[in-house]
Write a protein that holds these residues in place. Structure first.
Motif, mmCIF file in Angstrom:
data_model
loop_
_atom_site.group_PDB
_atom_site.id
_atom_site.type_symbol
_atom_site.label_atom_id
_atom_site.label_comp_id
_atom_site.label_asym_id
_atom_site.label_seq_id
_atom_site.Cartn_x
_atom_site.Cartn_y
_atom_site.Cartn_z
ATOM 1 N N PRO A 1 1.161 7.325 1.787
ATOM 2 C CA PRO A 1 0.089 8.059 2.482
ATOM 3 C C PRO A 1 -0.882 7.149 3.222
ATOM 4 N N ALA A 2 -1.156 5.963 2.654
ATOM 5 C CA ALA A 2 -2.082 5.032 3.319
ATOM 6 C C ALA A 2 -1.482 4.555 4.635
ATOM 7 N N ILE A 3 -0.184 4.241 4.619
ATOM 8 C CA ILE A 3 0.492 3.828 5.858
ATOM 9 C C ILE A 3 0.440 4.972 6.882
ATOM 10 N N SER A 4 0.694 6.193 6.404
ATOM 11 C CA SER A 4 0.663 7.345 7.309
ATOM 12 C C SER A 4 -0.700 7.510 7.952
ATOM 13 N N ARG A 5 -1.757 7.264 7.158
ATOM 14 C CA ARG A 5 -3.115 7.360 7.719
ATOM 15 C C ARG A 5 -3.302 6.310 8.816
ATOM 16 N N HIS A 6 -2.847 5.080 8.540
ATOM 17 C CA HIS A 6 -2.963 4.020 9.561
ATOM 18 C C HIS A 6 -2.198 4.411 10.829
ATOM 19 N N LEU A 7 -1.003 4.985 10.645
ATOM 20 C CA LEU A 7 -0.199 5.364 11.810
ATOM 21 C C LEU A 7 -0.891 6.469 12.597
ATOM 22 N N ARG A 8 -1.549 7.384 11.883
ATOM 23 C CA ARG A 8 -2.260 8.465 12.591
ATOM 24 C C ARG A 8 -3.394 7.883 13.444
ATOM 25 N N VAL A 9 -4.116 6.905 12.886
ATOM 26 C CA VAL A 9 -5.212 6.276 13.645
ATOM 27 C C VAL A 9 -4.640 5.597 14.901
ATOM 28 N N LEU A 10 -3.536 4.877 14.724
ATOM 29 C CA LEU A 10 -2.918 4.180 15.864
ATOM 30 C C LEU A 10 -2.383 5.177 16.900
ATOM 31 N N GLU A 11 -1.859 6.301 16.402
ATOM 32 C CA GLU A 11 -1.307 7.309 17.314
ATOM 33 C C GLU A 11 -2.434 7.977 18.106
ATOM 34 N N ARG A 12 -3.546 8.275 17.404
ATOM 35 C CA ARG A 12 -4.694 8.896 18.072
ATOM 36 C C ARG A 12 -5.243 7.969 19.149
ATOM 37 N N ALA A 13 -5.196 6.667 18.886
ATOM 38 C CA ALA A 13 -5.685 5.679 19.862
ATOM 39 C C ALA A 13 -4.625 5.395 20.927
ATOM 40 N N ARG A 14 -3.501 6.089 20.857
ATOM 41 C CA ARG A 14 -2.380 5.922 21.800
ATOM 42 C C ARG A 14 -1.833 4.500 21.823
ATOM 43 N N LEU A 15 -1.959 3.814 20.692
ATOM 44 C CA LEU A 15 -1.405 2.462 20.608
ATOM 45 C C LEU A 15 0.041 2.492 20.128
ATOM 46 N N ILE A 16 0.408 3.621 19.514
ATOM 47 C CA ILE A 16 1.822 3.828 19.172
ATOM 48 C C ILE A 16 2.220 5.234 19.604
ATOM 49 N N ILE B 1 0.846 -1.197 0.000
ATOM 50 C CA ILE B 1 0.000 0.000 0.000
ATOM 51 C C ILE B 1 0.878 1.242 0.000
ATOM 52 N N SER B 2 0.277 2.369 -0.379
ATOM 53 C CA SER B 2 1.034 3.605 -0.562
ATOM 54 C C SER B 2 1.540 4.189 0.750
#
Lengths: 128, 128
Positions: free
Chosen positions: B46-61, B43-44
Motif C-alpha cells: 500500500p505504501a508503494i501504491s501511495r507513492h505511485l499515486r502521487v507520481l501519477e497525479r504529478a504526471r511523472l509516471i 515498505i508495504s
C-alpha cells in the motif's frame, strides 16, 4: 519515521509551495526584511515566518544577525543540486517531447488531408 | 485553503521523497510493474501504491491499461519545467560558489602562511 531528511528531499519540499518560490524570486533582486517579503502576500506574519523557516532549514535563504531586522538573502547553492538531479532526466523529457511532436505532426497531416478532401468536395459541388 | 495546486508545486512535492525519486530512477531503465518497483524497498505494497499515486497525479509516471499488471512508465515532461525554473537561479548559485571559492582561497592562503611560518620556526629551532 524518517530519522533525517536528505538534502534533496528538503530542497524539493521547500520548493513545493508557490509562496516560498515567490519569496526566492523576490530575493533575486537583493536582500529583504520579513516585512518587505510579506508585503505582496495576503497572508499573516506568522505564516510568512513559517515559510521563511522552511526556506532557512533548506539553506535556500540565510538571515542576517541584526536581531531587529534579520534581513533575508537568497542562497541558491542547493538549487545547483536540483539542476544536476534534473539534468539526468533531460534525454527522457526530450523523448517525451519528440513523441508529442510526432503526435502533433500526425494530427496536422490528418487535418491537411481532411481539408484537401473538403476542398475537393467543395470543387465538386461548385456549379459549372 | 489551496483550491488547486499548481503544476510546479505538485511536481516539487512529488520529488520531495527519496523513495519516489528512486522509483523514477528505476523507470529510466524501462517500464516496470508495481511488484518490480516495490522489490528494492522495505515498505508495504500500500505504501508503494501511495507513492505511485502521487507520481501519477504529478504526471511523472503513466500507467498501462492492463487491469492486472498496470505497468508504470516514466513521463519526464514535468521535469523540463523544473529545469527551466531552476535555470533562472544559475547565476545566483554560481555567485554563491564564487564566494565559497574566495573563502577557500583565503583559508588556503592563511594555511600556507602559517605553514611557512612554522617552517621558519622549525629552521630557527634546528641545532646548527
Amino acid at each position: 519515521m524518517r530519522a533525517q531528511q536528505d538534502t534533496l528531499s528538503r530542497t524539493f519540499g521547500a520548493l513545493s509551495d508557490p509562496t516560498r518560490r515567490a519569496i526566492l524570486a523576490r530575493l533575486t533582486r537583493g536582500p529583504a526584511t520579513v516585512t518587505e517579503l510579506a508585503a505582496p502576500f495576503d497572508i499573516s506574519g506568522p505564516a510568512i515566518s513559517r515559510h521563511l523557516r522552511v526556506l532557512e532549514r533548506a539553506r535556500l535563504i540565510a538571515r542576517g544577525r541584526d536581531a531587529q531586522w534579520r534581513p533575508c538573502r537568497l542562497d541558491a547553492g542547493p538549487l545547483r543540486e536540483v539542476a544536476e538531479w534534473t539534468a539526468e532526466y533531460r534525454r527522457f523529457w526530450e523523448k517525451s517531447f519528440d513523441r508529442l511532436d510526432e503526435y502533433l505532426d500526425g494530427l496536422q497531416a490528418k487535418r491537411r488531408e481532411a481539408a484537401s478532401k473538403e476542398k475537393g468536395h467543395a470543387r465538386a459541388r461548385k456549379p459549372r
